[in-house]
Every structure is written in structure tokens, then in C-alpha cells.
Design a protein around this motif. Sequence first.
Motif, short mmCIF file in Angstrom:
data_model
loop_
_atom_site.label_atom_id
_atom_site.label_comp_id
_atom_site.label_asym_id
_atom_site.label_seq_id
_atom_site.Cartn_x
_atom_site.Cartn_y
_atom_site.Cartn_z
N PRO A 304 0.57 -1.30 -0.21
CA PRO A 304 -0.13 0.18 -0.06
C PRO A 304 0.69 1.04 -0.08
O PRO A 304 0.38 2.36 -0.79
CB PRO A 304 -1.11 0.20 1.49
CG PRO A 304 0.48 -0.62 1.98
CD PRO A 304 0.77 -2.08 1.39
N GLY A 305 1.78 1.02 0.98
CA GLY A 305 2.97 1.82 0.60
C GLY A 305 3.77 3.08 -0.97
O GLY A 305 3.60 4.24 -0.78
N LEU A 306 4.26 1.54 -1.23
CA LEU A 306 4.04 2.28 -2.32
C LEU A 306 3.22 1.99 -3.67
O LEU A 306 3.54 3.01 -4.57
CB LEU A 306 5.19 1.01 -3.28
CG LEU A 306 5.98 0.48 -2.83
CD1 LEU A 306 6.97 -1.40 -3.42
CD2 LEU A 306 7.57 1.71 -2.89
N ALA A 307 1.68 1.92 -4.05
CA ALA A 307 0.98 2.12 -4.28
C ALA A 307 0.76 3.37 -4.22
O ALA A 307 0.49 4.44 -5.09
CB ALA A 307 -0.35 0.84 -3.84
N ALA A 308 0.87 3.94 -2.98
CA ALA A 308 0.46 5.40 -2.04
C ALA A 308 1.06 6.71 -2.87
O ALA A 308 1.02 7.51 -3.78
CB ALA A 308 0.36 5.46 -1.25
N ALA A 309 2.35 6.13 -3.54
CA ALA A 309 3.57 7.00 -3.61
C ALA A 309 3.72 7.09 -5.06
O ALA A 309 4.20 7.92 -5.31
CB ALA A 309 4.86 5.84 -2.62
N ALA A 310 3.29 5.77 -5.57
CA ALA A 310 3.41 6.06 -6.88
C ALA A 310 2.37 6.73 -7.60
O ALA A 310 2.34 8.08 -8.55
CB ALA A 310 3.06 4.51 -7.60
N VAL A 311 1.16 6.74 -7.14
CA VAL A 311 -0.21 7.64 -8.01
C VAL A 311 -0.22 9.33 -7.37
O VAL A 311 0.43 10.22 -7.73
CB VAL A 311 -1.50 7.07 -7.91
CG1 VAL A 311 -1.73 6.04 -7.78
CG2 VAL A 311 -1.68 7.13 -5.38
N ALA A 312 0.98 9.82 -6.09
CA ALA A 312 1.33 10.50 -5.68
C ALA A 312 2.27 11.18 -7.04
O ALA A 312 2.39 12.77 -7.10
CB ALA A 312 2.10 10.48 -4.37
N CYS A 313 3.56 10.62 -7.13
CA CYS A 313 4.19 10.95 -8.30
C CYS A 313 4.02 10.81 -9.42
O CYS A 313 4.36 11.14 -10.72
CB CYS A 313 5.21 10.42 -7.72
SG CYS A 313 6.54 10.31 -6.52
N GLY A 314 2.30 10.53 -10.44
CA GLY A 314 1.86 10.44 -11.45
C GLY A 314 2.26 9.42 -11.72
O GLY A 314 2.78 9.51 -13.83
N ARG A 315 2.37 7.66 -11.20
CA ARG A 315 3.61 6.70 -11.76
C ARG A 315 1.94 6.12 -11.37
O ARG A 315 1.05 5.94 -10.84
CB ARG A 315 4.54 6.68 -11.11
CG ARG A 315 5.55 7.07 -11.24
CD ARG A 315 6.72 6.93 -10.74
NE ARG A 315 7.65 8.01 -11.12
CZ ARG A 315 9.25 7.30 -11.42
NH1 ARG A 315 9.05 6.03 -10.68
NH2 ARG A 315 10.00 8.23 -11.30
#
Length: 414
Positions: A304-315
Motif C-alpha cells: 500500500p505504501g508503494l501504491a500511494a507513493a506511485a500515484v502521488a508522483c503520477g506513476r
Amino acid sequence: MTGKPHLLVVATGMRLFREYLLRSIAPQYRLHMFLHSEPTWEKEYLDDWTVLETTLVAETLVAAAVELHGTDPIDGVLCWDEARILQTAHVAEALGLPGGDVAMINRCRDKHLTRSALAEHGVPQPQSVLVNSVDEALTTAGEIGYPIILKPRALAASLGVIKVQDAAELRDSWAFAHDTTVPEAPHYDVNVLVEEFADGYEISIDSAIFHGQVTPFCLARKEIGYPPYAEEIGHLVDATDPLLADDQLQQVLVDAHKAIAFTDGITHTEIMMTAYGPKIIEINARIGGDLIPYLGLQATGVDPGLAAAAVACGRQPALDPDRTLVGGVRFFYVDENDTVLDSVSFDPIDAPGIDQLVVLMEPGQTTSPPPAGTLWGRIAYATTVTDSIAESRVGLDAAERALRWTGHPQEPVS
């Protein structure tokens, strides 16, 4: 300087409940954190940090972020603290980053705005009316029909939520819903919702939304206790939950996000599964609390952490599961209000899948069960990772039997 994306994280929350997110994100991102005091345990995960006078004022966050962005460009902004998600949206908006739609986030933060948007688009939900007084509440409840739910407009974790059976109970319960607050909660002149009672069982779904596409990655079944209050005393996440293949549920989830025009970010959606189909209870513009995403990580392997970080960075987030297990958590409380703890511990346990046994309070602390204690009244919790729901329940039951605490009543103030 590395090739890792530069991610700004606003605050962090309690270590026991949020460290697992930073532990996942830090190896793949350069993390800069805004805090209101010097970091302690967070330091090992951070590239740098800024201590601000407050992290609750949008203008303060925006000014600091613009300055940081000028010297070290920020690729994304992330927050999982309910009290700060709206302010964080102002930062993303100022920097032109994903999640920078303040109105979008406010449609989640303000439950009345959520209800209005869902109603406008015909998304299934309980009937809901914003009321200003106990007399308005009585009139509205009479029109909707008892039982009803009283709910604060913008709190989280079921704070201030109560089921009311009749007019007399409503009068007695009005102050609980109207006056319950937390120091960092927003203030509204009209702040109580009277809602139709939706009978059924409640679930939550954490989803990653990328360019408008809604992808659920963690479905939890709630365990509710202490009626008529809606205290969340536990959760179960099954990687093979049949609801994951429920087309009607998936459509309601997608329609709800479309109704509130949520395009990029992470949401935690609470849904009542009724005899008439799924009904949206609320949508939170953040990752779930109560270790729900942690249970999902253990049960499915989706981080979940990596998912949240990815969408926050437009990935595009990586959301493919690599295991099919069950994660469970249960929270424990004392029996009486104003109990001063003398000791809290767990006996050794021989039970399936025990993952964590965590004591939350120390001797000398004073606590109460719900509704006075709520989530801050918890004295301990246990988590399990097993092959089945049945095994998880066996493990959590064993943990509950193994919990040992002693205490005494608080001395009355003379």
C-alpha cells in the motif's frame, strides 16, 4: 542527487500504525517530511525534513513546499493523516502535482459534500440530512424513520457516530454526536448528519486511483462493537474474499469515485452490504487506518505504501498480488471508565498465525472503553496472518484470552 523520485510526506502518525508504509517507500523514493517537531524514529527513512510551527495550516505548508521545490524539485506529495489531507491538497495544487484538486479532496473530507455528490449521481447510499439542532434532527428522523444514525460531519474512525432507536434516545444522544471532536478537526456551523440506518455488514476498500481508473487492492471486513456506538474493534482481510469478484460492488465503487470526481490518489471507502445491495457510507481521501493496509500487504503482497507513493508522483501503481492469505487485527480495551492501568501484557500463545502482540499503554496511564475511550482507549492489539478466516479468528481469540491487564479506578478529584 539520485534518480529516485522526490516525495514530500506531510506528517506521519503513530509509529506502530504507520512505520510499515515508510519502510516500504524509503528504498525507492527520496523522502522529505514536514513535521511540527524534530523527527525521531522517522529519521532512518528520510532524505531530509523540515520542522514547521504547524502542519495544520495550508499556507504554512505551501510556503515551505514552494521554497523546497525551488531548490530540489518535488515529484509528489503524500499524506495519510485525515487532519492534514486537505492542507496537503493545497500543496499539490500549488506545485501542479497529482492530487492537487482541493475541491476533490474536500468532497471526501466533508461528509455532507460526499452525500450531496453521490445523491446527484444516483449512487446507492443511506438517506442523509444535515441538521442544525436537536429539533431539526427529531423532525428529520421522523421523516426518515427510526432507527437512524447520528454522525458528525467531518470526523474519522467512527467518532461521534451513534445508532438511535427513537426520539427519546435521539435527545439523549444529540450532544454525543454534536460535541464529539478532536483538537485537529475542522469546525462547521452545522456539523451533524441524520442518516437512514443501513442494515447489513460493513466492509472497507482501499483503492488506487490513477488517471481516473479505480483499482481496489485491499478489502476488509469490519468487526463492530460497543453498540449503539460504531466502534471498530477489528478487521479481517482475505485475499480470496468473494466480494472481490462482485460486479455490483465494483460498479458502485467506480460510480462513487466518478460522482465525487476523484481522479488521482488513494481512497479508503466504507460500504454497507445490505439486502438491497452495497451502499456507500463514506469515502476517505487517504489510505486506511487501523492497520488495514498492513493486513492487506501481509495477505496479498500488494504494497500500500508503494501504491500511494506511485500515484502521488503520477506513476502507474503496481497492484498485482503474489499470495493468498488472510490478515486479521483485534483491538482490546479495559472494562470500566477511568481505569488506571497497573500492568498490561500477553501470556505466551500457541495459536495459528500470530503475527504481532502489541501493548499500547503503560502502567500509570488512565483509559476507558468506548465511547469515552474510542481508538485512544485501546490498551493492546493482536494481528494474525493465516490461511483462512477461521484460523485467523482462532488466533485472535487466543490472543484475547492471553491478554493480561490489571488496574484500579481513578481517584476522584476532590
